[in-house]
Write a protein that holds these residues in place. Structure first.
Motif, PDB file in Angstrom:
ATOM      1  N   ARG A 316       0.865  -1.185   0.000  1.00  0.00           N
ATOM      2  CA  ARG A 316       0.000   0.000   0.000  1.00  0.00           C
ATOM      3  C   ARG A 316       0.892   1.222   0.000  1.00  0.00           C
ATOM      4  O   ARG A 316       1.884   1.272   0.727  1.00  0.00           O
ATOM      5  CB  ARG A 316      -0.909  -0.019   1.229  1.00  0.00           C
ATOM      6  CG  ARG A 316      -1.979   1.055   1.268  1.00  0.00           C
ATOM      7  CD  ARG A 316      -2.766   0.939   2.557  1.00  0.00           C
ATOM      8  NE  ARG A 316      -3.872   1.884   2.601  1.00  0.00           N
ATOM      9  CZ  ARG A 316      -5.116   1.603   2.256  1.00  0.00           C
ATOM     10  NH1 ARG A 316      -5.410   0.378   1.841  1.00  0.00           N
ATOM     11  NH2 ARG A 316      -6.070   2.513   2.321  1.00  0.00           N
ATOM     12  N   CYS A 317       0.553   2.198  -0.831  1.00  0.00           N
ATOM     13  CA  CYS A 317       1.452   3.330  -0.964  1.00  0.00           C
ATOM     14  C   CYS A 317       0.683   4.536  -1.473  1.00  0.00           C
ATOM     15  O   CYS A 317      -0.144   4.411  -2.374  1.00  0.00           O
ATOM     16  CB  CYS A 317       2.593   2.978  -1.919  1.00  0.00           C
ATOM     17  SG  CYS A 317       3.732   4.322  -2.207  1.00  0.00           S
ATOM     18  N   PRO A 318       0.941   5.754  -0.904  1.00  0.00           N
ATOM     19  CA  PRO A 318       0.322   6.968  -1.451  1.00  0.00           C
ATOM     20  C   PRO A 318       1.100   7.473  -2.665  1.00  0.00           C
ATOM     21  O   PRO A 318       2.319   7.380  -2.722  1.00  0.00           O
ATOM     22  CB  PRO A 318       0.407   7.951  -0.280  1.00  0.00           C
ATOM     23  CG  PRO A 318       1.604   7.512   0.486  1.00  0.00           C
ATOM     24  CD  PRO A 318       1.693   6.017   0.333  1.00  0.00           C
ATOM     25  N   ILE A 319       0.377   7.994  -3.636  1.00  0.00           N
ATOM     26  CA  ILE A 319       0.973   8.588  -4.836  1.00  0.00           C
ATOM     27  C   ILE A 319       0.549  10.048  -4.879  1.00  0.00           C
ATOM     28  O   ILE A 319      -0.649  10.357  -4.876  1.00  0.00           O
ATOM     29  CB  ILE A 319       0.515   7.864  -6.112  1.00  0.00           C
ATOM     30  CG1 ILE A 319       0.774   6.348  -5.996  1.00  0.00           C
ATOM     31  CG2 ILE A 319       1.221   8.433  -7.327  1.00  0.00           C
ATOM     32  CD1 ILE A 319       2.228   5.981  -5.887  1.00  0.00           C
ATOM     33  N   GLN A 320       1.519  10.958  -4.919  1.00  0.00           N
ATOM     34  CA  GLN A 320       1.249  12.393  -4.901  1.00  0.00           C
ATOM     35  C   GLN A 320       1.808  13.046  -6.154  1.00  0.00           C
ATOM     36  O   GLN A 320       2.430  12.397  -6.989  1.00  0.00           O
ATOM     37  CB  GLN A 320       1.872  13.028  -3.651  1.00  0.00           C
ATOM     38  CG  GLN A 320       1.294  12.476  -2.364  1.00  0.00           C
ATOM     39  CD  GLN A 320       1.779  13.244  -1.156  1.00  0.00           C
ATOM     40  OE1 GLN A 320       0.989  13.637  -0.330  1.00  0.00           O
ATOM     41  NE2 GLN A 320       3.067  13.465  -1.046  1.00  0.00           N
ATOM     42  N   GLY A 321       1.557  14.350  -6.253  1.00  0.00           N
ATOM     43  CA  GLY A 321       2.089  15.114  -7.366  1.00  0.00           C
ATOM     44  C   GLY A 321       1.374  14.870  -8.677  1.00  0.00           C
ATOM     45  O   GLY A 321       1.941  15.105  -9.742  1.00  0.00           O
ATOM     46  N   LEU A 322       0.136  14.394  -8.622  1.00  0.00           N
ATOM     47  CA  LEU A 322      -0.625  14.147  -9.833  1.00  0.00           C
ATOM     48  C   LEU A 322      -1.350  15.419 -10.265  1.00  0.00           C
ATOM     49  O   LEU A 322      -1.541  16.340  -9.469  1.00  0.00           O
ATOM     50  CB  LEU A 322      -1.614  13.001  -9.607  1.00  0.00           C
ATOM     51  CG  LEU A 322      -0.973  11.692  -9.099  1.00  0.00           C
ATOM     52  CD1 LEU A 322      -2.035  10.647  -8.850  1.00  0.00           C
ATOM     53  CD2 LEU A 322       0.064  11.188 -10.087  1.00  0.00           C
ATOM     54  N   VAL A 323      -1.751  15.458 -11.524  1.00  0.00           N
ATOM     55  CA  VAL A 323      -2.338  16.659 -12.110  1.00  0.00           C
ATOM     56  C   VAL A 323      -3.856  16.499 -12.176  1.00  0.00           C
ATOM     57  O   VAL A 323      -4.360  15.488 -12.678  1.00  0.00           O
ATOM     58  CB  VAL A 323      -1.765  16.922 -13.513  1.00  0.00           C
ATOM     59  CG1 VAL A 323      -2.387  18.169 -14.125  1.00  0.00           C
ATOM     60  CG2 VAL A 323      -0.250  17.055 -13.449  1.00  0.00           C
ATOM     61  N   SER A 436       6.309  20.872  -0.685  1.00  0.00           N
ATOM     62  CA  SER A 436       5.778  19.914  -1.669  1.00  0.00           C
ATOM     63  C   SER A 436       6.131  20.420  -3.056  1.00  0.00           C
ATOM     64  O   SER A 436       6.334  21.619  -3.269  1.00  0.00           O
ATOM     65  CB  SER A 436       4.260  19.759  -1.538  1.00  0.00           C
ATOM     66  OG  SER A 436       3.621  20.996  -1.775  1.00  0.00           O
ATOM     67  N   GLU A 437       6.215  19.485  -4.019  1.00  0.00           N
ATOM     68  CA  GLU A 437       6.608  19.849  -5.377  1.00  0.00           C
ATOM     69  C   GLU A 437       5.578  20.723  -6.066  1.00  0.00           C
ATOM     70  O   GLU A 437       5.913  21.516  -6.936  1.00  0.00           O
ATOM     71  CB  GLU A 437       6.844  18.583  -6.213  1.00  0.00           C
ATOM     72  CG  GLU A 437       7.997  17.738  -5.711  1.00  0.00           C
ATOM     73  CD  GLU A 437       8.195  16.504  -6.565  1.00  0.00           C
ATOM     74  OE1 GLU A 437       7.409  16.330  -7.514  1.00  0.00           O
ATOM     75  OE2 GLU A 437       9.130  15.733  -6.277  1.00  0.00           O
ATOM     76  N   SER A 438       4.329  20.593  -5.706  1.00  0.00           N
ATOM     77  CA  SER A 438       3.262  21.379  -6.307  1.00  0.00           C
ATOM     78  C   SER A 438       2.280  21.783  -5.227  1.00  0.00           C
ATOM     79  O   SER A 438       2.244  21.170  -4.147  1.00  0.00           O
ATOM     80  CB  SER A 438       2.550  20.571  -7.404  1.00  0.00           C
ATOM     81  OG  SER A 438       2.019  19.381  -6.864  1.00  0.00           O
TER      82      SER A 438
END
Length: 1322
Positions: A316-323, A436-438
């Motif tokens: 299980r893993c969070p994914i960030q930085g999506l558009v 954060s990157e965005s």
């Protein structure tokens, strides 16, 4: 009463008149009835709805005069009871009461029935409908076949069975099944996987054609694993078949890498982040998973890029930085130290967005179906600086990350919001901004860089275009959790028998919300390696493991699967042998009447198709009189055979029968009723039907047919049998043999593989052919995979045996042997030994009486397990010979007598047999006398190796003769003889002497490699040899024609000798010898370079020379044009050259000159002309090889050569006519004073050159003592009475129009009594 009394007279008259009229009318009607009239129905037919297998009675009442003719119809087709089975229809007419009785109604009896009556005065008809119902349950009101057919189509049944499929990841697989009828609506066929309806897609196709439904998957993933069910509608309810598809891992790109993950899903999708989950692979191939690599694909780009790496202990893993607004797919790879797995199947496409926006929208209906959508954002107040967010908390806490969540501020305003986060370590008192990157747009944020062991509090600020809000209230203290533990294994894992290739497993559930399912592993008993059974976690607590080997023992274990990974293995099950589980048998079928008396019948039937994995203990038979309603049991105790005599019957009645089979599991299914059999004594002269017709030993093109003779033989004994065959699907019966056969078995051959056949048998006697037997079931001709044949051999004790093994046989099975198909084997001649799944027939005293065909049948098996073997006289003799060898064993000979020469010239005689025991004995006989070891003859006997050797130190005439080795090891014996006499011995003696001498030679220095020649690339001949066993004092010498050659070389370090011949010629012909010697001895090697050896060298030199020829070059000369090729070697005796001009051979002449030197082959064209232009070819032949070189003398090449020729020709003329000092003057001259010096030289030149003399570069004046004289081309200068002043450098200078030249000499004058001084030329 008063009223009647008042009008009494009038009323009395009127009543009498009415009575009279009625009587007259009745009389009139009676006359009409008694006279002729057409028929009419007083009571018409009435429709009926009845249950299947019951009787219906249609009745009506008709009046007619005269009585009418009555005809019954079914759907406008006349009913003739003679055309139907006996007792099916009964028609009666009792004085106008008409009846039609239909017995044992079936679905086909549903129809419209009409009765038509007719006489001379007219006709009439009446009809009624009969509806036959099939009971399907409590709601039977509309269960008739007609209703079902109209609603659901024909009664479709499966004619094939779905079998388990073992697919492989990334490869295709398919499932298919056949139906008995065409499915009218193909869309009604449904396929399910794990209960989920499947539909056609780009990767999966659902097809139907020609009564076959299929499911085809072009690229398989682990997610395709599961229980597949195909469902088709039927009037009796949906028909289903199911099977399991197991998907194996694809071959890894990196050997040893784990299998790929599966079930990748996207959860909690927000504007810019989501949670990704997956299931771990079942097989890590021996290396634990250290991490998971996550890849994403944006939109339809098809480009997969790594976006995150998760630790191996979580799925299980969070994914960030999506558009926001973009579409994404994700896939996962498992990583171990062996490398990366193949990627998983991609997740479903997700679109990033504000999924809370839907909750903020309200739809208001208006105006008959129209809607207005209103967002709560429209009612937000105008806010400049937003309020702080609220309810900051951790929505998810894991080992490697924390997902922080909060609620948006109230009021939030209409402007878009982003958020900034801050963290503080408990106790630090300071707040640190989280970068954060965005910009963070969602109400969630995953923190991936927190330190373990520390507690944090967090707060969030909201930000819009107007500014940043105050911070929210801090969250509760949050800390990372420890590493999640895998789930414990399930308990009580138990294995049970299922089928011949599968085992059922059950286990107690693991009650944990984190459970994703279970992985199952299996191994054969004796193996240490567990094999994965499933690659997709199973949700249930029971599973049937398919694809196992019949008769083998297996162990199983189960592991729990969670997001933390795959847990520990459960305890292994007890070993279980793969066999058919015991169950009740299916129903018997195929009832047939075998004999019939006045009040008794003999009934036979076929055994159940499924016997339940156990022995059939017997049958229970029921009978039913068609005149009665109830069934009656024939027997109370089970009948062990499939033939039963039923007594106490009524002659002329019709009976039907049904039966059940019983085994140790209980009483099985009830069969369908048989046909109606009339109890009427058989008196026909022909025999009755044979019975129990069965096919065995079924192979690809043949089978064995057996049957029992008829119980009713007719007017005479049975004289033969007629066998017929029918190909499945055909209606034509064909004879198998040209004529009848006498026995009760027949091997049918030359059938077509892959086709099904049906057989029937008829007995015949003197009266003709009798009734045919019940046809066999369709028999499919094929070679079944893994089918066993009878093994014939000899056991360890020397007994001849026939053995048959059947791993798939049920536990209760028996092996029934017979010889020539005539019943059990004779116990006087054979002994039968049965083991688990195996039976062996041992011949006690093998003889001609034992020849014949031995057959074996395994009882109680659902499928035919049988085989036969014909024991021929030739085979029996071979087996008896082998038996004799075993009972009278011979020590196995591996290698007979061999002869080896040892290093010192010893002779080794040896032989090899099989390994012997320590008690083995050897007796060595030489010329009929036993010999033992002696100094000259050593005998060795190595029992462990089976080696016998005799080593003779010095072979002599005394050792000539025969050697016999007599071996004995227990009962086993052998005797091997070697004869050494005559030429064989003489040759061996000479070789031994030569070997002994050679060994002595090698005690000192000796030549390891003899003299040999080789040719280098530069055409240099080298003679080489190599000496060994040398020392410092060793001397090496070269000789040619017995004369020592000092030019030979020798390298003491390598022992190599080398003699080079730069240019080999005939003078080098002779004997070459190399010699090495020291105080230990000497050795030499000789090379004869005469005759053929020398020719071989010259031939090789010629070949190399020809190969070394350079391309032809063109050169202009003063005489003409020269074409030549350079070679490294040329020998006119061994190399031949030929020149061609335009394919015409050239010879030397006035204008053409050809020639060779040691390094050049040339062609000279004198005074060239235009006709000399063209292609020139040089052919060089050396031995059998030839080489051609070509050049084109034309165009620019010709012009350049001609120009050079003209230039050189002009220079030659100049050089020829130029003034020159040809000869005469020395370089240095000495003379004593007072002597006369005379110097003479020869000059040339045309025209005659001018002459002058110089002294020390100054002209000489010819006066007094100096005189010059010219006589033709001779010029002389004379100096009288020389003195020291005359010493110096003198020169004669000649000159004409073409050039000049100076000839010089140095003069030294010495005095009387002095030694002349040696001068050097200047």
């Amino acid at each position: 009463m008063q009223r009647w009394q008042r009008g009494g007279p009038w009323l009395t008259a009127s009543s009498s008149r009415l009575q009279t009229e009625e009587k007259v009318q009745e009389a009139r009607e009676l006359r009409e009835l008694c006279s002729g009239r057409g028929p009419w129905f007083w009571i018409p037919l009435r429709s009926h709805a009845v249950w299947e297998h019951t009787t219906v009675l249609l009745t009506c009442t008709v009046q007619a005069s005269p009585p009418p003719q009555v005809t019954w119809y079914k759907n406008d087709t006349r009913i003739d009871p003679r055309l139907f089975p006996a007792g099916k229809y009964r028609i009666t007419n009792n004085y106008g009461l008409l009846s039609l009785e239909i017995r044992r109604c079936t679905i086909e009896d549903s129809a419209t029935y009409t009765v038509r009556v007719k006489n001379a005065y007219g006709q009439a008809s009446s009809f009624a409908k009969v509806l036959v119902r099939t009971y399907l349950g409590k709601d039977a009101g509309f269960d008739s076949e007609i209703f079902k057919r109209s609603m659901f189509g024909p009664n479709v049944e499966f004619t094939s069975v779905l079998k388990p499929v073992f697919a492989r990841e990334k490869e295709p697989f398919s499932l298919s099944c056949l139906f008995s009828e065409d499915v009218l609506d193909a869309e009604s066929i449904q396929w399910f996987r794990d209960g989920r309806l499947l539909r056609s897609s780009r990767r999966r196709k659902i097809l139907y054609a020609d009564r076959q439904a299929s499911l085809k998957v072009s690229c398989t993933y682990k997610e395709d694993e599961g229980l597949y069910v195909v469902r088709v509608p039927s009037p009796f309810g949906p028909r289903e078949q199911s099977t399991y598809v197991l998907v194996r891992d694809a071959e890894a790109e990196n050997p040893g890498a784990p299998g790929s993950p599966l079930n990748v899903r996207c959860l909690d999708v927000n504007r810019d982040c989501l949670i990704l989950t997956w299931a771990p692979p079942s097989d890590t191939r021996g290396h634990p998973i250290t991490a998971y690599s996550i890849e994403r694909c944006q939109g339809d780009s098809g480009e997969w890029v790594p976006c995150h790496e998760a630790p191996g202990g979580t799925c299980r893993c969070p994914i960030q930085g999506l558009v926001e607004g973009q579409r994404y797919r994700f896939r996962v790879r498992a990583i171990s130290r062996a490398g990366s797995s193949l990627p998983s199947k991609a997740s479903e496409v997700v679109v990033m967005g504000d999924h809370d926006a839907a909750r903020r929208q309200t739809e208001i209906p208006f105006d008959l179906g129209n809607k207005i959508t209103i967002s709560t954002d429209d009612f937000e107040e105008t806010v400049t600086i937003p309020s702080p967010p609220t309810n900051v908390h951790a929505s998810e806490i894991r080992e490697g990350y924390v997902v922080l969540a909060w609620e948006e501020p109230r009021p939030r305003g209409r402007a878009p919001l982003t958020y900034s986060l801050e963290k503080s370590v408990i106790g630090s008192g300071t707040w640190e901004a989280i970068t954060s990157e965005s910009p963070v747009k969602s109400l969630r944020f995953a923190l991936l860089d927190l330190e373990k062991g520390k507690s944090y509090v967090f707060r969030v600020r909201a930000m819009n275009r107007y500014g940043l809000s105050d911070p929210s209230e801090p969250s509760e203290p949050i800390a990372l959790r420890g590493k999640p533990a895998t789930l414990p294994p399930p308990a009580q894992v138990q294995a049970f028998r299922d089928t011949q290739t599968s085992v059922s497993l059950t286990w107690d559930p693991v009650k944990d919300p984190e459970l994703l399912g279970y992985y199952i592993y299996s191994r054969e008993v004796g193996s240490s390696e567990w094999q994965t059974v499933n690659n997709k976690p199973i949700q249930d607590t029971r599973f049937t493991v398919p694809g196992l080997r019949t008769g083998k023992e297996y162990e199983f274990c189960v592991r729990s699967v969670s997001e933390a990974g795959v847990g520990e293995s459960s305890a292994a099950t007890e070993p279980i042998r793969v066999k058919q589980a015991l169950a009740t048998p299916s129903a018997p079928y195929g009832f047939v009447l075998l004999n019939c008396g006045k009040n008794e019948m003999v009934i036979g039937w076929k055994p159940p198709k499924r016997r339940g994995g156990g022995k059939i203990l017997g049958y229970f038979l029921d009978q039913h009189d068609s005149e009665e309603l109830d069934w009656h049991a024939v027997n109370q105790q089970p009948i062990p055979t499939r033939v039963c005599k039923v007594s106490d019957l009524h002659e002329g009645h019709f009976y039907e029968f049904r039966a059940r089979a019983a085994n140790w599991a209980g009483v099985g299914e009830l069969s369908a009723p048989s046909s109606l059999f009339e109890c009427k004594e058989w008196t026909m002269p022909q025999p009755g039907p044979p019975y129990d017709v069965r096919a065995s030993e079924v192979r690809a093109t043949s089978l064995l047919l057996q049957w029992e003779p008829p119980l009713y033989t007719g007017a005479g004994p049975v004289t033969g049998y007629h066998i017929s065959v029918q190909e499945e699907g055909s209606e034509q019966w064909k004879p198998v043999t040209p004529g009848p056969i006498s026995g009760t078995h027949l091997r049918v051959s030359d059938l077509q593989p892959g086709k099904s056949y049906v057989f029937q048998v008829q007995a015949m006697n003197s009266a003709g052919l009798g009734q045919p037997s019940m046809p066999t079931d369709p028999v499919l001709l094929e070679d079944k995979p893994g089918a066993h044949e009878i093994e014939v051999g000899v056991d360890e004790e020397g007994f001849i045996y026939l053995a048959f093994e059947a791993p798939e046989a049920p536990d209760s099975s028996e092996f029934q042997w017979s010889k020539d198909y005539k019943g059990p084997l004779d116990p006087q001649r054979v002994k039968i030994k049965d083991e688990v799944n195996k039976s062996k027939v041992i011949l006690k005293e093998p003889g001609l009486e034992d020849l014949g065909t031995y057959s074996v049948i395994v009882t109680d098996a659902d499928e035919d397990i049988s085989a036969s073997h014909t024991l021929t006289e030739e085979e029996l003799e071979r087996l008896k010979k082998l038996s004799h060898e075993i009972r009278n064993p011979v020590i196995k000979l591996i290698s007979g007598w061999n002869i080896d020469l040892l290093e010192r010239g010893e002779v080794r005689l040896w032989l090899e047999v099989e390994k012997l025991s320590p008690a083995a004995e050897l007796h060595l006989i030489f010329n009929k006398k036993e010999i033992f070891s002696s100094p000259n003859r050593k005998i060795n006997f190595e029992r462990e190796k089976g080696l016998v050797e005799v080593i003779i130190q010095n072979l002599s005439e005394e050792d000539k003769g025969s050697y016999t080795a007599q071996l004995q090891d227990g009962k086993a014996k052998n005797q091997i003889t070697l004869t050494l006499v005559d030429d064989d011995f003489d040759k061996l003696l000479r070789k031994a002497d030569a070997k002994r001498r050679d060994w002595k030679r090698k005690q000192g220095p000796y030549f390891e490699q003899p003299l040999q020649w080789k040719i280098t690339e530069d055409c240099q001949v080298q003679l080489t040899c190599k000496v060994t066993n040398t020392k410092k004092e060793t001397r090496f010498q070269w000789f040619f024609q017995r004369a020592e050659m000092p030019d030979g070389q020798y390298d003491p370090e390598t022992g190599t000798g080398l003699l080079c011949i730069e240019e080999l010629s005939k003078k080098d012909k002779g004997i070459y010898r190399a010699m090495v010697s020291d105080d230990r001895g000497e050795d030499d090697t000789v090379l004869d370079l005469t005759g053929d050896a020398l020719d071989a060298i010259f031939t090789e030199l010629g070949r190399i020379g020809a190969l070394s020829a350079t391309p032809l070059k063109i050169q202009g000369t003063e005489e003409g044009i020269r074409i030549f090729s350079k070679v490294k070697y040329y020998n006119v005796e061994y190399m031949k050259t030929t020149w061609f001009h335009k394919d015409k051979r050239l010879e030397s002449g006035d204008r053409i000159r050809v020639g060779t030197t040691l390094d050049e082959i040339w062609l000279h064209i004198l005074d060239p002309k235009d006709s000399d232009k063209g292609k020139y070819t040089l052919e060089i032949a050396a031995g059998k090889e030839a080489r051609q070189l070509s050049t084109d003398l034309s165009g620019q090449a010709f012009d350049d050569a001609m120009a050079e020729h003209q230039r050189l020709k002009a220079l030659a003329i100049i050089e020829k006519n130029r003034a020159k000092v040809v000869r005469g003057l020395p370089d240095v001259a000495t003379i004593m004073e007072d002597k006369t010096l005379c110097l003479t030289c020869v000059i040339s030149g045309d025209p005659t050159p001018e002459i002058s003399w110089l002294k020390n570069d100054q002209p000489v004046t010819f006066l007094d003592r100096y005189h010059m004289e010219v006589r033709g081309t001779e010029v002389t200068i004379t100096i009288e009475k020389v003195n020291s002043d005359d010493s110096g450098r003198y020169g004669v200078f000649v000159k004409n129009k073409y050039g000049s030249e100076t000839g010089q000499v140095t003069i030294s004058v010495f005095k009387h009594g002095d030694e002349p001084v040696e001068l050097k030329s200047m």
